[in-house]
Design a protein around this motif. Sequence first.
Motif, short mmCIF file in Angstrom:
data_model
loop_
_atom_site.label_atom_id
_atom_site.label_comp_id
_atom_site.label_asym_id
_atom_site.label_seq_id
_atom_site.Cartn_x
_atom_site.Cartn_y
_atom_site.Cartn_z
N GLY A 1 0.81 -1.22 0.00
CA GLY A 1 0.00 0.00 0.00
C GLY A 1 0.84 1.26 0.00
O GLY A 1 0.59 2.20 -0.77
N LEU A 2 1.86 1.29 0.85
CA LEU A 2 2.75 2.46 0.91
C LEU A 2 3.52 2.64 -0.39
O LEU A 2 3.68 3.76 -0.88
N MET A 3 3.99 1.53 -0.96
CA MET A 3 4.75 1.62 -2.21
C MET A 3 3.86 2.09 -3.36
O MET A 3 4.30 2.85 -4.22
N ARG A 4 2.61 1.67 -3.37
CA ARG A 4 1.68 2.13 -4.41
C ARG A 4 1.38 3.61 -4.24
O ARG A 4 1.30 4.35 -5.22
N ARG B 1 20.73 -3.19 -1.38
CA ARG B 1 20.86 -1.74 -1.25
C ARG B 1 19.49 -1.04 -1.32
O ARG B 1 19.37 0.13 -1.00
N GLY B 2 18.47 -1.76 -1.74
CA GLY B 2 17.14 -1.19 -1.85
C GLY B 2 16.39 -1.04 -0.54
O GLY B 2 15.43 -0.29 -0.46
N ILE B 3 16.83 -1.76 0.50
CA ILE B 3 16.13 -1.69 1.79
C ILE B 3 16.22 -0.28 2.38
O ILE B 3 15.20 0.32 2.73
N ARG B 4 17.42 0.26 2.48
CA ARG B 4 17.57 1.63 3.02
C ARG B 4 16.89 2.64 2.10
O ARG B 4 16.26 3.58 2.57
N TRP B 5 17.05 2.47 0.80
CA TRP B 5 16.42 3.36 -0.17
C TRP B 5 14.91 3.34 -0.01
O TRP B 5 14.26 4.39 0.02
N LEU B 6 14.35 2.14 0.13
CA LEU B 6 12.90 2.00 0.28
C LEU B 6 12.42 2.65 1.57
O LEU B 6 11.41 3.36 1.57
N ALA B 7 13.14 2.43 2.64
CA ALA B 7 12.77 3.05 3.92
C ALA B 7 12.76 4.57 3.79
O ALA B 7 11.84 5.24 4.28
N LYS B 8 13.75 5.12 3.10
CA LYS B 8 13.82 6.56 2.89
C LYS B 8 12.66 7.05 2.03
O LYS B 8 12.03 8.06 2.32
N GLN B 9 12.36 6.32 0.95
CA GLN B 9 11.27 6.70 0.06
C GLN B 9 9.93 6.72 0.79
O GLN B 9 9.08 7.56 0.52
N LEU B 10 9.76 5.78 1.72
CA LEU B 10 8.48 5.65 2.42
C LEU B 10 8.45 6.41 3.75
O LEU B 10 7.44 6.41 4.44
N GLY B 11 9.56 7.05 4.10
CA GLY B 11 9.61 7.82 5.35
C GLY B 11 9.61 6.93 6.59
O GLY B 11 9.07 7.31 7.62
N LEU B 12 10.22 5.76 6.49
CA LEU B 12 10.27 4.81 7.61
C LEU B 12 11.63 4.86 8.27
O LEU B 12 12.63 5.16 7.63
N ASN B 13 11.66 4.55 9.54
CA ASN B 13 12.91 4.41 10.27
C ASN B 13 13.27 2.94 10.31
O ASN B 13 12.46 2.11 10.74
N LEU B 14 14.48 2.61 9.88
CA LEU B 14 14.93 1.23 9.94
C LEU B 14 15.22 0.84 11.38
O LEU B 14 15.72 1.67 12.16
#
Length: 94
Positions: A21-24, A70-83
Amino acid sequence: MERTLAQAAKHLGLTRPKLIGLMREKGLLNEQNLPTYSTRDREYLRIKDSNWYHDQLGMQYSQSTRIKQRGIRWLAKQLGLNLPEIPVDKRDVA
């Protein structure tokens, strides 16, 4: 290492449906849950093609999204999530 959407969601502390949902919402996935911009985001996301043979239906084909390491950190940043914090390895302490 690549992760499925379910594995990435668990790593980010989400459920798979919530991650999708967040990615969409951010325009990262299309209606088929595949990367919307597979060329632009190729360093982080990829489409995995699969096929198998079914006795009655013949060859079956599917595609799914994989998130690169490398997409995990990028995805977290794109979605505004804290790892989640990475635990400190205390084995090297002298």
